[in-house]
Design a protein around this motif. Structure first.
Motif, PDB file in Angstrom:
ATOM      1  N   ALA A 102       2.708  -9.462  -4.949  1.00  0.00           N
ATOM      2  CA  ALA A 102       1.516  -8.795  -5.501  1.00  0.00           C
ATOM      3  C   ALA A 102       0.523  -8.490  -4.397  1.00  0.00           C
ATOM      4  CB  ALA A 102       0.874  -9.668  -6.568  1.00  0.00           C
ATOM      5  N   ALA A 103       0.401  -9.394  -3.419  1.00  0.00           N
ATOM      6  CA  ALA A 103      -0.496  -9.160  -2.285  1.00  0.00           C
ATOM      7  C   ALA A 103      -0.013  -7.968  -1.466  1.00  0.00           C
ATOM      8  CB  ALA A 103      -0.578 -10.407  -1.417  1.00  0.00           C
ATOM      9  N   VAL A 104       1.286  -7.897  -1.228  1.00  0.00           N
ATOM     10  CA  VAL A 104       1.852  -6.765  -0.483  1.00  0.00           C
ATOM     11  C   VAL A 104       1.584  -5.460  -1.211  1.00  0.00           C
ATOM     12  CG1 VAL A 104       4.013  -5.684   0.273  1.00  0.00           C
ATOM     13  CG2 VAL A 104       3.632  -8.115   0.691  1.00  0.00           C
ATOM     14  N   GLN A 105       1.789  -5.462  -2.525  1.00  0.00           N
ATOM     15  CA  GLN A 105       1.559  -4.251  -3.321  1.00  0.00           C
ATOM     16  C   GLN A 105       0.095  -3.815  -3.245  1.00  0.00           C
ATOM     17  OE1 GLN A 105       2.700  -4.640  -7.411  1.00  0.00           O
ATOM     18  NE2 GLN A 105       2.203  -2.519  -7.936  1.00  0.00           N
ATOM     19  N   ALA A 106      -0.827  -4.789  -3.329  1.00  0.00           N
ATOM     20  CA  ALA A 106      -2.259  -4.460  -3.251  1.00  0.00           C
ATOM     21  C   ALA A 106      -2.599  -3.835  -1.903  1.00  0.00           C
ATOM     22  CB  ALA A 106      -3.087  -5.719  -3.479  1.00  0.00           C
ATOM     23  N   ILE A 107      -2.066  -4.400  -0.831  1.00  0.00           N
ATOM     24  CA  ILE A 107      -2.352  -3.885   0.511  1.00  0.00           C
ATOM     25  C   ILE A 107      -1.814  -2.470   0.669  1.00  0.00           C
ATOM     26  CG2 ILE A 107      -1.897  -4.214   2.968  1.00  0.00           C
ATOM     27  CD1 ILE A 107      -1.739  -7.278   2.297  1.00  0.00           C
ATOM     28  N   LYS A 108      -0.564  -2.265   0.246  1.00  0.00           N
ATOM     29  CA  LYS A 108       0.049  -0.941   0.408  1.00  0.00           C
ATOM     30  C   LYS A 108      -0.582   0.114  -0.489  1.00  0.00           C
ATOM     31  CE  LYS A 108       4.568  -2.367   2.161  1.00  0.00           C
ATOM     32  NZ  LYS A 108       6.044  -2.319   1.953  1.00  0.00           N
TER      33      LYS A 108
END
Length: 261
Positions: A201-207
């Motif tokens: 979820a953190a990766v998705q938010a950043i991207k």
């Protein structure tokens, strides 16, 4: 994309006015993503000096300020000091709104009432809500209009006055200090730990472009975070990486983060 082009065209127009007329010029208030666009544009222009200014050190919404050659400054701290000493050149005003009602007003109450008056979002900076009311940063060009016409937020009456910017009441406080461990100091790991998200979820938010590291939008989950760095996850809050400690037996990294509200 069209909005991005308009923001950049507006900033370049103000930059050109600064160069041709030897005067300080400024944009309207920019959100953090728009600031990132303008910062990238400025990096390609070695012939000008541009800074971002929101009235106080931790401001989120800021104006772009372009400085002519005859004014000697190199940092945003120097710009802030210049405006404190040259109030007539400062394009921002601090409006203090106070209420006597029992209902606690929110950021949304103040912003909604301002937009409802027909004021454009780019004329309004940070709104810092405190117990007695709110400190509202605005473009100087709308100051008189607000002082005369802005009298209510929702159904609550307001009393307004112009206040010196250095007297701003910052409502931002650290609400929690948390000691955690992360696999590494990658941005995705720190975001996941700070905001209690899964790493995916953190990766998705950043991207998706809703994470800002020290005021810059970043879409790289692998970016390394350093001690003192401030992370904003739009819609979730802010955190500061206060301290980096040693490693655990499993080679994870101890960190101390400060959660801000």
């Amino acid at each position: 994309m069209n909005e991005d082009k308009l923001i950049l065209a507006m900033a370049e127009d103000k930059l050109t006015q600064c160069q041709e007329n030897y005067m300080i010029t400024n944009t309207g208030f920019l959100d953090m993503r728009q600031q990132t666009l303008c910062k990238k544009m400025l990096r390609s222009r070695s012939d000008v000096r541009g800074f971002f200014y929101g009235g106080y050190s931790d401001s989120e919404r800021r104006i772009g300020v372009f400085i002519p050659e005859y004014i000697h400054m190199e940092t945003e701290e120097e710009l802030h000091e210049y405006f404190l000493n040259n109030i007539e050149d400062n394009p921002l005003t601090l409006i203090r709104a106070e209420h006597s009602g029992y209902k606690e007003l929110t950021h949304r109450d103040y912003l909604g009432s301002l937009i409802g008056m027909g004021i454009k979002r780019e004329a309004i900076g940070d709104i810092l809500v405190h117990q007695k009311g709110a400190d509202i940063l605005v473009l100087r060009t709308i100051t008189e209009f607000l002082l005369v016409n802005y009298s209510k937020a929702g159904r609550t009456n307001l009393t307004l006055r112009e206040e010196k910017i250095e007297r701003i009441i910052s409502a931002e406080v650290y609400s929690e200090e948390r000691n955690v461990t992360v696999a590494s100091l990658r941005l995705d790991n720190v975001v996941a730990a700070a905001f209690k998200l899964s790493r995916s979820a953190a990766v998705q938010a950043i991207k998706s472009g809703v994470v800002f590291l020290d005021g810059m939008q970043t879409e790289k989950p692998e970016k390394i975070v350093g001690q003192g760095d401030k992370i904003v996850l739009r819609g979730k809050g802010k955190t500061v990486l206060r301290e980096i400690g040693g490693n655990t037996r499993k080679d994870r990294v101890y960190i101390t983060i400060m959660i801000m509200k």
